[in-house]
Write an enzyme that holds these catalytic residues in place. Structure first.
Site, PDB file in Angstrom:
ATOM      1  N   HIS A  88       0.876  -1.185   0.000  1.00 29.20           N
ATOM      2  CA  HIS A  88       0.000   0.000   0.000  1.00 29.20           C
ATOM      3  C   HIS A  88       0.906   1.226   0.000  1.00 29.20           C
ATOM      4  CE1 HIS A  88      -2.453  -2.974   2.270  1.00 29.20           C
ATOM      5  NE2 HIS A  88      -3.515  -2.362   1.784  1.00 29.20           N
ATOM      6  N   ASP A 138       2.296   1.989   3.312  1.00 29.21           N
ATOM      7  CA  ASP A 138       3.216   0.993   3.893  1.00 29.21           C
ATOM      8  C   ASP A 138       4.661   1.411   3.677  1.00 29.21           C
ATOM      9  OD1 ASP A 138       0.979  -0.629   4.262  1.00 29.21           O
ATOM     10  OD2 ASP A 138       1.425  -1.925   2.535  1.00 29.21           O
TER      11      ASP A 138
HETATM   12  C1  XUL Z   1      -7.786  -6.832   4.242  1.00 31.74           C
HETATM   13  C2  XUL Z   1      -6.961  -7.207   3.085  1.00 31.74           C
HETATM   14  C3  XUL Z   1      -6.081  -6.139   2.550  1.00 31.74           C
HETATM   15  C4  XUL Z   1      -5.957  -6.110   1.069  1.00 31.74           C
HETATM   16  C5  XUL Z   1      -5.165  -4.947   0.533  1.00 31.74           C
HETATM   17  O1  XUL Z   1      -8.585  -7.847   4.729  1.00 31.74           O
HETATM   18  O2  XUL Z   1      -6.984  -8.327   2.641  1.00 31.74           O
HETATM   19  O3  XUL Z   1      -4.828  -6.320   3.151  1.00 31.74           O
HETATM   20  O4  XUL Z   1      -5.361  -7.283   0.600  1.00 31.74           O
HETATM   21  O5  XUL Z   1      -5.680  -3.728   0.899  1.00 31.74           O
END
Ligand code: XUL
Ligand code: CO
Length: 445
Positions: A105, A108
């Site tokens: 992300h 992150d």
């Molecule tokens: C949350 C989830 C996230 C997504 C990315 O449950 O799976 O980590 O994969 O935003």
């Protein structure tokens, strides 16, 4: 690039040593170069480590503080210095594990700044740093995404927020994260709408919010084409958590949503094992449903806990569960530009640095072994031949006349009367088929 000391100095590069090896820091089943069903194991699975659970999360839960040894999370650290140290540790881990991909992300890899402009500048610096680390290690980007759920501004949703200024903010963040993903050569871009849903219907206009979500997706697709990003846009379904209800509930819901809003062909799904089970489905169901709808893009590989009703994000360890999913994927031609991202986190008590290796090694071995079992099942034709025979009648004149629209309901009434049709029952053979799967799981080597 950072010249940080090693974070995992005691861990060697992890090597394949075969099923009889007892060294816990070796692969027993994941053999990157082994050719299975015409392709290297690494190219079938396209494994990825997720940045967030492995390097951002410090072991907090809703009742307790962080337990894990993550020095970059210590209070008082300069945020960009800490981001660099975290990234050096992350790439050291990816390289030692020998995993070909990672996922992140925006927040992150780079800290949010005091303003959006500052956040963008921080991200740009860390994207350069990631690019250099990728060059150094050969690790590639499976997908990038934007965190549209942690900041308080997104409490009532991002695209589905009642305030258009929040929608605009989310759009701006995705534009920047998509550009970052493009710059790093990402193969996909993911949208997980954890807060695109509701907490109570008493304050929610469902029609309006789902229309907003569709508009948002159209903007993302349009931006993707504008910047020349060739990767796939993926929605990650989940039924709930943190919202009481997430609009992208499961693969079937997303397939219907995409078709209704003219987004099919442009957007696919990133299916997560634990999200499937939270939705009351097996992972096999979700994979088969997405494939039937032509929207399977990628997978977040993990597992839930059968006794807990939340997303525990544990490391996958069921060969049977993943064999069934991989069987569906193999028989439809493979995962394509997607892959298997370990959206997995350690237990809070797993505080030793090598625990992160043990979690991923077990997960990679589980997938490697599942791939062998799935390939053996496919090559044997044991399921495929029976499936073909089961529907063979539809290739005859009655079946093709019905499917091609040459029979009305009244015609069929007449056909049954005239021929006094009384088809006999045929065994579905479920128990036999389950035994066949087990045999392939047992024998795959
Ligand atoms: C949350 C989830 C996230 C997504 C990315 O449950 O799976 O980590 O994969 O935003
Ligand atoms: Co996920």
């Amino acid at each position: 690039m950072s010249d940080q000391p090693e974070f995992f100095p005691d861990i060697p590069v992890i090597r394949y040593r075969g099923p009889d090896c007892d060294d816990p820091l070796s692969f027993r089943w994941y053999d990157a170069d082994r050719v299975v069903a015409g392709r290297r194991m690494e190219d079938h699975l396209r494994l990825a480590v997720c940045y967030w659970h492995s390097f951002v999360w410090g072991g907090t839960d809703i009742f307790g503080e962080g337990t894990l040894d993550r020095p970059w999370n210590r209070p008082g650290r300069d945020p960009m210095e800490a981001a660099r140290e975290k990234m050096a540790a992350a790439f050291e881990f990816f390289a030692k594990l020998g995993v070909p991909f990672f996922c992140f992300h925006d927040r992150d890899i780079a800290p949010a700044g005091a303003t959006f402009k500052e956040s963008c500048a921080n991200l740009d610096v860390m994207v350069d740093e990631a690019g250099a680390q990728m060059e150094r290690t050969g690790v590639r980007l499976l997908w990038g995404t934007a965190n549209l759920f942690s900041h308080p501004r997104y409490a009532a949703g991002a695209a589905t927020n009642p305030n258009p200024e929040v929608f605009a903010h989310a759009a701006a963040q995705v534009a920047h994260a998509l550009d970052a993903t493009h710059r790093l050569g990402g193969a996909n871009y993911v949208l997980w709408g954890g807060r695109e849903g509701y907490d109570t219907l008493l304050n929610t206009d469902l029609r309006r919010e789902t229309d907003q979500l569709a508009r948002f997706l159209h903007l993302v697709v349009e931006h993707k084409h504008r910047i020349g990003f060739a990767g796939t846009i993926l929605i990650e379904p989940k039924p709930a958590e943190p919202s009481k209800h997430q609009y992208d509930r499961d693969a079937a819901t997303v397939a219907g949503f995409l078709a209704r809003h003219g987004l099919d062909g442009e957007v696919k799904v990133n299916l997560e094992v634990n999200h499937a089970t939270l939705a009351g489905h097996s992972f096999h169901h979700e994979v088969a449903t997405a494939l039937a709808a032509g929207i399977l893009g990628s997978v977040d590989a993990n597992r839930g806990d059968a006794q807990n009703g939340w997303d525990t994000d544990q490391f996958p360890n069921s060969v049977e569960e993943l064999t069934l999913a991989l069987y569906e994927i193999l028989r439809s031609g493979g995962i394509g530009a997607g892959g298997f991202n370990f959206d997995t986190k350690l237990r809070r008590q797993s505080v030793a640095r090598d625990d992160l290796f043990h979690g991923h090694i077990g997960a990679m071995d589980t997938l490697g072994r599942s791939l062998l079992a799935a390939a053996s099942l496919l090559e044997s034709g044991d399921l495929e031949d029976r499936l073909r025979d089961r529907y063979a009648g539809w290739n005859g004149p009655l079946g093709t006349d019905i499917l091609e629209g040459r029979r009305t309901l009244a015609d069929l009434h007449q056909v049954v009367l005239d021929a006094d049709l009384d088809p006999p029952s045929v065994s579905g053979r479920q128990e036999l088929l389950e035994n066949i799967v087990n045999r392939h799981v047992e024998r795959a080597r």
